[in-house]
Write a protein that holds these residues in place. Structure first.
Motif, PDB file in Angstrom:
ATOM      1  N   THR A   1       0.915  -1.191   0.076  1.00  0.00           N
ATOM      2  CA  THR A   1       0.032  -0.136   0.060  1.00  0.00           C
ATOM      3  C   THR A   1       0.932   1.277   0.171  1.00  0.00           C
ATOM      4  OG1 THR A   1      -1.422  -1.176   1.399  1.00  0.00           O
ATOM      5  CG2 THR A   1      -1.908   1.056   1.122  1.00  0.00           C
ATOM      6  N   ASP A   2       1.958   1.314   0.899  1.00  0.00           N
ATOM      7  CA  ASP A   2       2.776   2.438   0.942  1.00  0.00           C
ATOM      8  C   ASP A   2       3.562   2.703  -0.512  1.00  0.00           C
ATOM      9  OD1 ASP A   2       2.330   3.345   3.460  1.00  0.00           O
ATOM     10  OD2 ASP A   2       3.725   1.754   4.490  1.00  0.00           O
ATOM     11  N   GLU A   3       3.894   1.540  -0.977  1.00  0.00           N
ATOM     12  CA  GLU A   3       4.653   1.684  -2.291  1.00  0.00           C
ATOM     13  C   GLU A   3       3.650   2.341  -3.481  1.00  0.00           C
ATOM     14  OE1 GLU A   3       6.170  -1.685  -5.402  1.00  0.00           O
ATOM     15  OE2 GLU A   3       5.827  -2.070  -3.300  1.00  0.00           O
ATOM     16  N   LEU A   4       2.373   1.870  -3.253  1.00  0.00           N
ATOM     17  CA  LEU A   4       1.377   2.530  -4.283  1.00  0.00           C
ATOM     18  C   LEU A   4       0.932   3.938  -4.153  1.00  0.00           C
ATOM     19  CD1 LEU A   4      -0.739  -0.699  -4.758  1.00  0.00           C
ATOM     20  CD2 LEU A   4      -0.018   0.728  -6.788  1.00  0.00           C
ATOM     21  N   LEU A   5       0.995   4.417  -2.715  1.00  0.00           N
ATOM     22  CA  LEU A   5       0.653   5.523  -2.350  1.00  0.00           C
ATOM     23  C   LEU A   5       1.785   6.542  -2.934  1.00  0.00           C
ATOM     24  CD1 LEU A   5      -0.625   5.376   1.263  1.00  0.00           C
ATOM     25  CD2 LEU A   5      -1.805   6.069  -0.880  1.00  0.00           C
ATOM     26  N   ARG A   6       2.994   6.244  -2.572  1.00  0.00           N
ATOM     27  CA  ARG A   6       4.257   6.882  -3.167  1.00  0.00           C
ATOM     28  C   ARG A   6       4.188   6.823  -4.817  1.00  0.00           C
ATOM     29  NH1 ARG A   6       8.485   3.763  -1.416  1.00  0.00           N
ATOM     30  NH2 ARG A   6       7.215   3.019   0.160  1.00  0.00           N
ATOM     31  N   LEU A   7       3.960   5.833  -5.337  1.00  0.00           N
ATOM     32  CA  LEU A   7       3.774   5.785  -6.710  1.00  0.00           C
ATOM     33  C   LEU A   7       2.876   6.771  -7.683  1.00  0.00           C
ATOM     34  CD1 LEU A   7       5.269   4.206  -9.027  1.00  0.00           C
ATOM     35  CD2 LEU A   7       3.548   2.413  -8.870  1.00  0.00           C
ATOM     36  N   PHE A   8       1.810   6.746  -6.925  1.00  0.00           N
ATOM     37  CA  PHE A   8       0.636   7.645  -7.686  1.00  0.00           C
ATOM     38  C   PHE A   8       0.873   9.070  -6.627  1.00  0.00           C
ATOM     39  CE2 PHE A   8      -0.874   3.856  -9.041  1.00  0.00           C
ATOM     40  CZ  PHE A   8      -1.627   4.289 -10.156  1.00  0.00           C
ATOM     41  N   SER A   9       1.794   9.271  -5.938  1.00  0.00           N
ATOM     42  CA  SER A   9       1.431  10.501  -4.939  1.00  0.00           C
ATOM     43  C   SER A   9       0.288  10.661  -4.355  1.00  0.00           C
ATOM     44  CB  SER A   9       2.373  11.595  -5.708  1.00  0.00           C
ATOM     45  OG  SER A   9       2.296  11.704  -7.084  1.00  0.00           O
ATOM     46  N   PHE A  10      -0.206   9.653  -3.801  1.00  0.00           N
ATOM     47  CA  PHE A  10      -1.411  10.063  -3.131  1.00  0.00           C
ATOM     48  C   PHE A  10      -1.268  10.368  -1.467  1.00  0.00           C
ATOM     49  CE2 PHE A  10      -3.640   6.934  -5.993  1.00  0.00           C
ATOM     50  CZ  PHE A  10      -4.066   7.669  -6.777  1.00  0.00           C
ATOM     51  N   ARG A  11      -2.142  11.102  -0.922  1.00  0.00           N
ATOM     52  CA  ARG A  11      -2.162  11.167   0.503  1.00  0.00           C
ATOM     53  C   ARG A  11      -3.151  10.099   0.932  1.00  0.00           C
ATOM     54  NH1 ARG A  11      -4.355  16.411   2.079  1.00  0.00           N
ATOM     55  NH2 ARG A  11      -5.244  15.216   3.733  1.00  0.00           N
TER      56      ARG A  11
ATOM     57  N   VAL B   1      -2.416  -5.604  -6.609  1.00  0.00           N
ATOM     58  CA  VAL B   1      -1.977  -7.182  -6.701  1.00  0.00           C
ATOM     59  C   VAL B   1      -1.109  -7.423  -7.612  1.00  0.00           C
ATOM     60  CG1 VAL B   1      -4.053  -7.721  -5.285  1.00  0.00           C
ATOM     61  CG2 VAL B   1      -4.099  -7.742  -7.978  1.00  0.00           C
ATOM     62  N   LYS B   2      -0.636  -6.501  -8.257  1.00  0.00           N
ATOM     63  CA  LYS B   2       0.288  -6.891  -9.804  1.00  0.00           C
ATOM     64  C   LYS B   2      -0.401  -8.020 -10.582  1.00  0.00           C
ATOM     65  CE  LYS B   2       4.368  -5.615  -6.879  1.00  0.00           C
ATOM     66  NZ  LYS B   2       5.632  -6.188  -6.366  1.00  0.00           N
ATOM     67  N   PRO B   3      -1.558  -7.608 -11.165  1.00  0.00           N
ATOM     68  CA  PRO B   3      -2.162  -8.637 -11.911  1.00  0.00           C
ATOM     69  C   PRO B   3      -1.290  -8.799 -13.320  1.00  0.00           C
ATOM     70  CG  PRO B   3      -3.231  -6.605 -12.159  1.00  0.00           C
ATOM     71  CD  PRO B   3      -2.115  -6.468 -11.072  1.00  0.00           C
TER      72      PRO B   3
ATOM     73  N   GLU C   1      -0.534   7.221 -19.757  1.00  0.00           N
ATOM     74  CA  GLU C   1       1.049   6.908 -19.479  1.00  0.00           C
ATOM     75  C   GLU C   1       1.697   5.934 -18.708  1.00  0.00           C
ATOM     76  OE1 GLU C   1       3.594   8.072 -21.374  1.00  0.00           O
ATOM     77  OE2 GLU C   1       2.329   9.182 -22.987  1.00  0.00           O
ATOM     78  N   PHE C   2       0.724   6.135 -17.537  1.00  0.00           N
ATOM     79  CA  PHE C   2       1.065   5.344 -16.331  1.00  0.00           C
ATOM     80  C   PHE C   2       1.016   3.652 -16.871  1.00  0.00           C
ATOM     81  CE2 PHE C   2       0.743   2.672 -12.514  1.00  0.00           C
ATOM     82  CZ  PHE C   2       1.605   3.420 -11.740  1.00  0.00           C
ATOM     83  N   ILE C   3      -0.208   3.388 -17.479  1.00  0.00           N
ATOM     84  CA  ILE C   3      -0.587   2.113 -17.988  1.00  0.00           C
ATOM     85  C   ILE C   3       0.561   1.841 -19.440  1.00  0.00           C
ATOM     86  CG2 ILE C   3      -2.022   0.421 -19.372  1.00  0.00           C
ATOM     87  CD1 ILE C   3      -4.223   2.373 -17.716  1.00  0.00           C
ATOM     88  N   ARG C   4       0.866   2.726 -20.070  1.00  0.00           N
ATOM     89  CA  ARG C   4       2.039   2.473 -21.048  1.00  0.00           C
ATOM     90  C   ARG C   4       3.169   1.917 -20.322  1.00  0.00           C
ATOM     91  NH1 ARG C   4       3.191   5.088 -26.078  1.00  0.00           N
ATOM     92  NH2 ARG C   4       2.638   7.010 -25.386  1.00  0.00           N
ATOM     93  N   SER C   5       3.659   2.447 -19.441  1.00  0.00           N
ATOM     94  CA  SER C   5       4.992   2.206 -18.665  1.00  0.00           C
ATOM     95  C   SER C   5       4.875   0.976 -17.752  1.00  0.00           C
ATOM     96  CB  SER C   5       5.383   3.481 -17.588  1.00  0.00           C
ATOM     97  OG  SER C   5       4.714   3.512 -16.569  1.00  0.00           O
ATOM     98  N   LEU C   6       3.742   0.511 -17.284  1.00  0.00           N
ATOM     99  CA  LEU C   6       3.610  -0.682 -16.666  1.00  0.00           C
ATOM    100  C   LEU C   6       3.549  -1.612 -17.886  1.00  0.00           C
ATOM    101  CD1 LEU C   6       2.376  -1.286 -13.861  1.00  0.00           C
ATOM    102  CD2 LEU C   6       0.112  -1.739 -14.893  1.00  0.00           C
TER     103      LEU C   6
ATOM    104  N   GLU D   1       6.995  -3.723 -17.008  1.00  0.00           N
ATOM    105  CA  GLU D   1       6.449  -5.082 -16.268  1.00  0.00           C
ATOM    106  C   GLU D   1       6.024  -6.152 -16.975  1.00  0.00           C
ATOM    107  OE1 GLU D   1       5.523  -4.868 -12.221  1.00  0.00           O
ATOM    108  OE2 GLU D   1       7.049  -3.098 -12.323  1.00  0.00           O
ATOM    109  N   GLY D   2       5.853  -5.652 -18.307  1.00  0.00           N
ATOM    110  CA  GLY D   2       5.339  -6.672 -19.327  1.00  0.00           C
ATOM    111  C   GLY D   2       3.637  -7.071 -18.905  1.00  0.00           C
ATOM    112  N   THR D   3       2.979  -6.027 -18.122  1.00  0.00           N
ATOM    113  CA  THR D   3       1.770  -6.396 -18.168  1.00  0.00           C
ATOM    114  C   THR D   3       0.908  -6.330 -19.531  1.00  0.00           C
ATOM    115  OG1 THR D   3       1.621  -5.034 -15.812  1.00  0.00           O
ATOM    116  CG2 THR D   3      -0.491  -5.652 -16.679  1.00  0.00           C
TER     117      THR D   3
END
Lengths: 279, 249, 273
Positions: free
Chosen positions: C118-128, C152-154, C176-181, C185-187
């Motif tokens: 959860t922390d990782e994602l909050l950082r990634l998306f810069s959410f509070r 859950v890294k689908p 852009e976020f989805i593109r980088s994923l 990550e090869g999603t």
């Protein structure tokens, strides 16, 4: 005609103005598009034009909005709605009846339209919007595009001089979206109705609107013909508004060839501009 | 489930009947069901309900409601049969009176639920409201509240199934057999449902206001709701049902 | 990764919403499903996610038959981002919202792991983390929904009209976020999208549907250039494709404004010389 004079509105409890010092005149018969990034105040502006603000929304309202000479703050919302028809963002929540015919009747009945005139107005609205075959259908069984047309028809039946629509194609696919805009254009040209539409899809606005207003942060950033507004692509992108690729193409073309290329608002214009360069 | 309360257009005698008559007929069936204790009368009322479904051209729907209620009825039946202690013991803890009470409770449930659902199949809610305003002089604001509430049901259901679908996609297992576990999963979904409903209601109110809600009077309705022969027949049937329920012991 | 074999789905045994679909999507592909409303696009992606099960035929995701896979098992493999984020969001803070999906899939006992992710994602998306989702804008809510879907890294990410109701900036940010994923990550990404410009910019392969059937399957550029196909599916190709197509000849191969304007500028120079 709509005149806005130094209009400022702040929602109750908000810490900044949703609209700030807007002065604007919209002449009769205009086809005006309003665009801008999320939170720019587009819906707020639409609500001010139709009188929903200040009548049905709480907040601080300064300045004046006059619709056909009526000051919206001093007139009753029902008097205003005879002049301005409004289609809200969420169509499903503004539909009151379960059958198309009843939805059109609702406003007519309320405004006390004489019985002998009702049928004529019903037919007119159904035909103008191209939904005559759906007259007796249950609204729940209609597609999104058809429901949007029902909402528009229910307002047209009231014969308003001005139609305000807030993102009418938000949930529609490209071909239904175009149908709605063609319908608006026909109404605008054939009945002289003023059409004001808040829209996120820049390509549709470029094709159908005559005048474009770009809002950002509650202020008017650009106001002019579609061609004028699209002249400054970099500026629009800085505001957070997309441009049609044809306009980007024409600006690149002029940059790369060093020759003046007119702003192209659609693919056909771009093809023509390119042919002129390559002979 | 979502189309349970949906109006189905048609031109049967029931469709043409005055909305007020339809409501009276529905109410008479309900009243009769509560006045009688006779199982045969209840059974007759049930058959009457289903016949109405057939006449309304909604036989399939009537039977599907019937099937839908069947599970609940079975549950109620068992519960009643187990808990009623009076009468002669037949076997284990089941008594004859228990069985009879259970049967009448279940029949009553079916008899009452069926016409309530059917009346919305053959009547537009707006017609009910308009007729109530025109004929019974009900204030329009109340009628509007009723129509809006009923019109929201399918939207509410649609939203609910959309939310459940979205949650299923995230791995929440709604197909769990445990009732309490399932309830625990459904509760957090109430927040989004409530928020979207409140937002919707506000928008509907404004939309009605700009189309002259305040101006509407009793005379506003374009359609007139007269009484005809069908209505007379229905009223006679209503009276007969209630009288029958009272007189037949 | 995803294999559909003669998949048919009919609603309550009546109308067939999709008919005899067969396609194969490899790991790491970025596929768009195109077609007008009612063509069966949403049904198709729901079939991939296992929200619907084929009435006949077979849908295999990562070798597993969706009809026989448990909900939580499937949710590990496939993430679904809906058009309307408000159906997905059900918790009162952004942190809780992200953790909610994780708990459903990983189980409640994995507290540390859930906390960390959860922390990782909050950082990634810069959410509070303590922000209330319903006080955010639509675009931000869509991002919250995306974050909790990705938590859950689908291996497969499904997007059903992800850009509806978003402005240009929000749309670009999400895409852009989805593109980088997809690139890092090869999603595998499968997207239903009405905005042909977005499809051209991000997707590499397109499936075209009409009337519940698969009309065409191929690289996005080729699909958009097939005028007869576009017509048949009631689609309008992106503007640059229209322009290059009408210009024809050497220009017909250009599919972005940059390339096309370069080509024209060069042609104009040649002509002057």
């Amino acid at each position: 005609m709509i005149e806005l004079q130094a209009l400022t509105f702040r929602y109750a409890g908000a810490d900044r103005d949703a609209l700030h010092d807007i002065t604007l005149t919209i002449p009769d018969g205009a086809f005006l598009g309003i665009i801008g990034p999320a939170g720019a105040g587009k819906s707020t502006l639409a609500h001010c034009l139709s009188g929903v603000i200040p009548h049905a929304v709480r907040g601080d309202f300064y300045g004046a909005v006059r619709v056909d000479g009526l000051d919206t703050a001093d007139s009753r919302l029902t008097d205003l709605s005879c002049i301005v028809g409004t289609v809200f963002q969420d169509v499903d929540s503004q539909i009151i009846s379960s059958v198309v015919e009843d939805e059109l009747l609702y406003g007519l009945e309320n405004f006390g339209v004489p019985r002998e005139e009702i049928e004529e107005r019903l037919t007119f609205a159904l035909e103008q919007t191209g939904i005559a075959p759906l007259r007796h259908r249950a609204i729940a069984s209609l597609s999104g595009g058809q429901r949007q047309k029902v909402a528009i028809a229910s307002l047209i039946a009231l014969r308003p001089k001005i139609l305000v629509l807030d993102e009418p194609t938000g949930e529609l696919d490209p071909s239904s979206s175009r149908q709605i805009f063609s319908l608006l254009r026909r109404l605008n040209r054939e009945t002289g109705m003023t059409v004001i539409v808040v829209e996120q899809k820049i390509m549709l606005l470029c094709e159908f609107a005559e005048r474009l207003i770009v809002l950002s942060d509650g202020r008017i950033e650009r106001d002019g013909t579609v061609r004028e507004v699209l002249g400054d692509i970099a500026g629009l992108e800085a505001i957070g508004v997309n441009c049609p690729r044809s306009a980007r193409f024409s600006s690149l073309l002029s940059e790369k060839t060093g020759r003046p290329v007119p702003v192209c608002v659609n693919a056909d214009e771009a093809v023509e501009a390119a042919r002129r360069l390559i002979g | 489930m979502t189309d349970l309360f949906q109006y189905v257009p048609g031109n049967t005698p029931l469709h043409r009947m005055n909305p007020i008559t339809k409501i009276l007929l529905t109410l008479s069936v309900c009243i009769a069901a509560f006045l009688t204790d006779n199982l045969f009368v209840l059974l007759f009322l049930l058959v009457f309900d289903l016949m109405i479904g057939v006449v309304a051209g909604a036989a399939r729907k009537a039977f599907s409601i019937f099937r839908g209620l069947f599970k609940v009825s079975l549950f109620l039946f068992v519960l009643q049969a187990l808990f009623v202690r009076r009468g002669n013991r037949l076997f284990w803890i089941i008594t004859d009176e228990g069985l009879l009470t259970a049967a009448s409770v279940v029949l009553r449930l079916l008899v009452v639920c069926l016409p309530l659902a059917l009346v919305l199949t053959v009547t537009q809610v707006s017609d009910i409201a308009n007729a109530m305003v025109q004929v019974l002089h009900v204030p329009y604001a109340y009628a509007f509240t009723l129509t809006t509430a009923i019109r929201f049901i399918p939207q509410f259901m649609e939203e609910m199934s959309g939310i459940m679908e979205a949650q299923t996609a995230r791995g929440v297992e709604f197909d769990s057999q445990n009732f309490f576990k399932k309830l625990g999963m459904l509760l957090p979904l109430c927040a989004p449902l409530l928020i979207s409903s409140v937002r919707r209601t506000g928008a509907t109110a404004t939309a009605a206001e700009v189309r002259g809600f305040d101006l509407r009077t009793r005379e506003s309705g374009y359609k007139r709701y007269g009484f005809g022969l069908v209505d007379l027949a229905a009223l006679l049937i209503s009276a007969a049902l209630i009288t029958g329920a009272v007189l037949i012991p | 990764m995803i294999r559909a074999e003669h998949v048919t789905y009919s609603y309550r045994g009546n109308v067939q919403t999709v008919r005899d679909l067969s396609f194969h999507i490899q790991k790491g592909e970025f596929v768009a499903i195109l077609g007008e409303n009612g063509a069966g696009k949403t049904t198709t992606v729901k079939l991939i996610d296992g929200l619907l099960c084929p009435t006949s035929g077979q849908m295999l995701v990562n070798g597993l038959d969706t009809a026989k896979t448990r909900v939580s098992e499937r949710a590990k493999q496939v993430g679904f981002l809906f058009q309307n984020p408000d159906r997905q969001i059900c918790q009162s803070t952004v942190r809780e919202e992200i953790a909610f999906g994780l708990r459903a899939v990983w189980g409640k006992k994995e507290t540390d792991k859930i906390e960390e992710r959860t922390d990782e994602l909050l950082r990634l998306f810069s959410f509070r983390g303590d922000e209330e989702p319903f006080s955010l804008s639509r675009g931000q809510r869509q991002q919250v929904a995306l974050a909790s879907t990705l938590a859950v890294k689908p291996a497969v990410l499904i997007l059903d009209e992800p850009t509806t109701g978003l402005d240009y900036r929000e749309c670009t940010r999400i895409m852009e976020f989805i593109r980088s994923l997809n690139e890092t990550e090869g999603t595998t990404v499968v997207m239903v999208c009405h905005d042909m410009e977005v499809v051209l910019d991000y997707a590499r392969r397109a499936l075209v549907m009409a009337g519940g059937q698969l009309l065409a399957d191929g690289p996005v550029h080729e699909i958009f250039r097939d005028a007869a196909l576009m017509e048949k599916a009631s689609l309008l190709p992106p503007q640059i494709i229209q322009i290059s197509g009408q210009l024809g000849g050497e220009f017909a191969s250009a599919d972005d404004a940059e390339t096309l304007s370069d080509m024209i500028a060069r042609a104009a120079e040649r002509r002057q010389a």
